[in-house]
Scaffold this motif. Structure first.
Motif, PDB file in Angstrom:
ATOM      1  N   ARG A 137      55.437  63.129  46.252  1.00  0.00           N
ATOM      2  CA  ARG A 137      56.545  62.858  47.164  1.00  0.00           C
ATOM      3  C   ARG A 137      56.513  61.462  47.771  1.00  0.00           C
ATOM      4  NH1 ARG A 137      59.049  67.725  49.115  1.00  0.00           N
ATOM      5  NH2 ARG A 137      58.058  69.552  48.178  1.00  0.00           N
ATOM      6  N   ILE A 138      55.336  60.892  47.886  1.00  0.00           N
ATOM      7  CA  ILE A 138      55.245  59.557  48.509  1.00  0.00           C
ATOM      8  C   ILE A 138      55.131  58.450  47.475  1.00  0.00           C
ATOM      9  CG2 ILE A 138      54.194  60.508  50.587  1.00  0.00           C
ATOM     10  CD1 ILE A 138      51.514  59.303  49.607  1.00  0.00           C
ATOM     11  N   ALA A 139      55.161  58.812  46.209  1.00  0.00           N
ATOM     12  CA  ALA A 139      54.931  57.833  45.154  1.00  0.00           C
ATOM     13  C   ALA A 139      56.238  57.301  44.568  1.00  0.00           C
ATOM     14  CB  ALA A 139      54.108  58.464  44.030  1.00  0.00           C
ATOM     15  N   ALA A 140      56.167  56.059  44.152  1.00  0.00           N
ATOM     16  CA  ALA A 140      57.221  55.522  43.301  1.00  0.00           C
ATOM     17  C   ALA A 140      56.903  55.936  41.872  1.00  0.00           C
ATOM     18  CB  ALA A 140      57.272  54.004  43.410  1.00  0.00           C
ATOM     19  N   MET A 141      57.940  56.306  41.135  1.00  0.00           N
ATOM     20  CA  MET A 141      57.753  56.747  39.761  1.00  0.00           C
ATOM     21  C   MET A 141      58.471  55.790  38.823  1.00  0.00           C
ATOM     22  SD  MET A 141      55.905  59.404  40.135  1.00  0.00           S
ATOM     23  CE  MET A 141      55.917  59.908  38.400  1.00  0.00           C
ATOM     24  N   GLY A 142      57.888  55.611  37.664  1.00  0.00           N
ATOM     25  CA  GLY A 142      58.515  54.697  36.719  1.00  0.00           C
ATOM     26  C   GLY A 142      58.374  55.177  35.286  1.00  0.00           C
ATOM     27  N   TRP A 143      59.308  54.744  34.485  1.00  0.00           N
ATOM     28  CA  TRP A 143      59.219  54.931  33.038  1.00  0.00           C
ATOM     29  C   TRP A 143      59.085  53.551  32.401  1.00  0.00           C
ATOM     30  CZ3 TRP A 143      58.559  59.360  30.475  1.00  0.00           C
ATOM     31  CH2 TRP A 143      58.927  60.547  31.100  1.00  0.00           C
ATOM     32  N   LEU A 159      52.998  56.708  37.936  1.00  0.00           N
ATOM     33  CA  LEU A 159      53.042  57.089  39.350  1.00  0.00           C
ATOM     34  C   LEU A 159      52.264  56.048  40.133  1.00  0.00           C
ATOM     35  CD1 LEU A 159      52.417  60.557  40.935  1.00  0.00           C
ATOM     36  CD2 LEU A 159      51.189  58.558  41.776  1.00  0.00           C
ATOM     37  N   ARG A 160      52.889  55.514  41.144  1.00  0.00           N
ATOM     38  CA  ARG A 160      52.227  54.451  41.905  1.00  0.00           C
ATOM     39  C   ARG A 160      52.479  54.632  43.403  1.00  0.00           C
ATOM     40  NH1 ARG A 160      50.441  49.063  41.259  1.00  0.00           N
ATOM     41  NH2 ARG A 160      50.809  47.761  43.090  1.00  0.00           N
ATOM     42  N   VAL A 161      51.401  54.613  44.147  1.00  0.00           N
ATOM     43  CA  VAL A 161      51.486  54.562  45.614  1.00  0.00           C
ATOM     44  C   VAL A 161      51.122  53.160  46.081  1.00  0.00           C
ATOM     45  CG1 VAL A 161      50.626  55.498  47.777  1.00  0.00           C
ATOM     46  CG2 VAL A 161      50.990  57.028  45.830  1.00  0.00           C
ATOM     47  N   ASN A 162      50.044  52.632  45.517  1.00  0.00           N
ATOM     48  CA  ASN A 162      49.633  51.259  45.776  1.00  0.00           C
ATOM     49  C   ASN A 162      48.762  50.816  44.613  1.00  0.00           C
ATOM     50  OD1 ASN A 162      46.976  52.311  46.306  1.00  0.00           O
ATOM     51  ND2 ASN A 162      47.702  52.846  48.373  1.00  0.00           N
ATOM     52  N   ALA A 163      48.147  49.661  44.725  1.00  0.00           N
ATOM     53  CA  ALA A 163      47.366  49.135  43.599  1.00  0.00           C
ATOM     54  C   ALA A 163      46.188  50.046  43.256  1.00  0.00           C
ATOM     55  CB  ALA A 163      46.858  47.733  43.925  1.00  0.00           C
ATOM     56  N   ALA A 164      45.689  50.747  44.242  1.00  0.00           N
ATOM     57  CA  ALA A 164      44.527  51.614  44.010  1.00  0.00           C
ATOM     58  C   ALA A 164      44.929  53.008  43.541  1.00  0.00           C
ATOM     59  CB  ALA A 164      43.702  51.721  45.291  1.00  0.00           C
ATOM     60  N   VAL A 165      46.139  53.387  43.796  1.00  0.00           N
ATOM     61  CA  VAL A 165      46.635  54.708  43.409  1.00  0.00           C
ATOM     62  C   VAL A 165      47.763  54.491  42.410  1.00  0.00           C
ATOM     63  CG1 VAL A 165      47.558  56.910  44.204  1.00  0.00           C
ATOM     64  CG2 VAL A 165      46.020  55.589  45.681  1.00  0.00           C
TER      65      VAL A 165
END
Length: 116
Positions: A30-36, A97-103
């Motif tokens: 829910r807090i993540a940006a998602m990408g293809w 799935l990306r929250v930040n550089a570490a996630v």
């Protein structure tokens, strides 16, 4: 640890549609940006579409008007609806799935082949 599982790839004729899905494990969807992203043979991986946790979408110029990214937070799933496919869309499509550089997590990819 987050696992991303893509599905929906396959062989499609030029002009046809295809919908990709990416299901995520864990509780951070829910807090993540998602990408293809996609990677064609001999080419670098490129961003196709992304969507923020708030639902704002962004597209590569090459797919604008043809592809639509969406997310269902209740199902921890992001989708990529692809219409008017052409052979240049042939590639392995990866979910991110990306929250930040570490996630920052990647799926294993699903192959999309556009051919008659």
């Amino acid at each position: 640890q987050v696992q991303l599982v893509e599905s929906g790839g396959g062989l499609v004729q030029p002009g046809g549609p295809l919908r990709l899905s990416c299901a995520a494990s864990g509780s951070i969807f829910r807090i993540a940006a998602m990408g293809w992203y996609r990677q064609a043979p001999g080419k670098e991986r490129e961003l196709v579409a992304s969507i923020t946790s708030g639902g704002s979408a962004n597209y590569a110029d090459s797919v604008k008007g043809r592809f639509t990214i969406s997310r269902d937070d209740a199902k921890n799933t992001v989708y990529l609806q692809m219409n008017s496919l052409n052979p240049d869309d042939t590639a392995v499509y990866y979910c991110n799935l990306r929250v930040n550089a570490a996630v920052n997590y990647w799926g294993k990819g699903t192959l999309v082949t556009v051919s008659s």
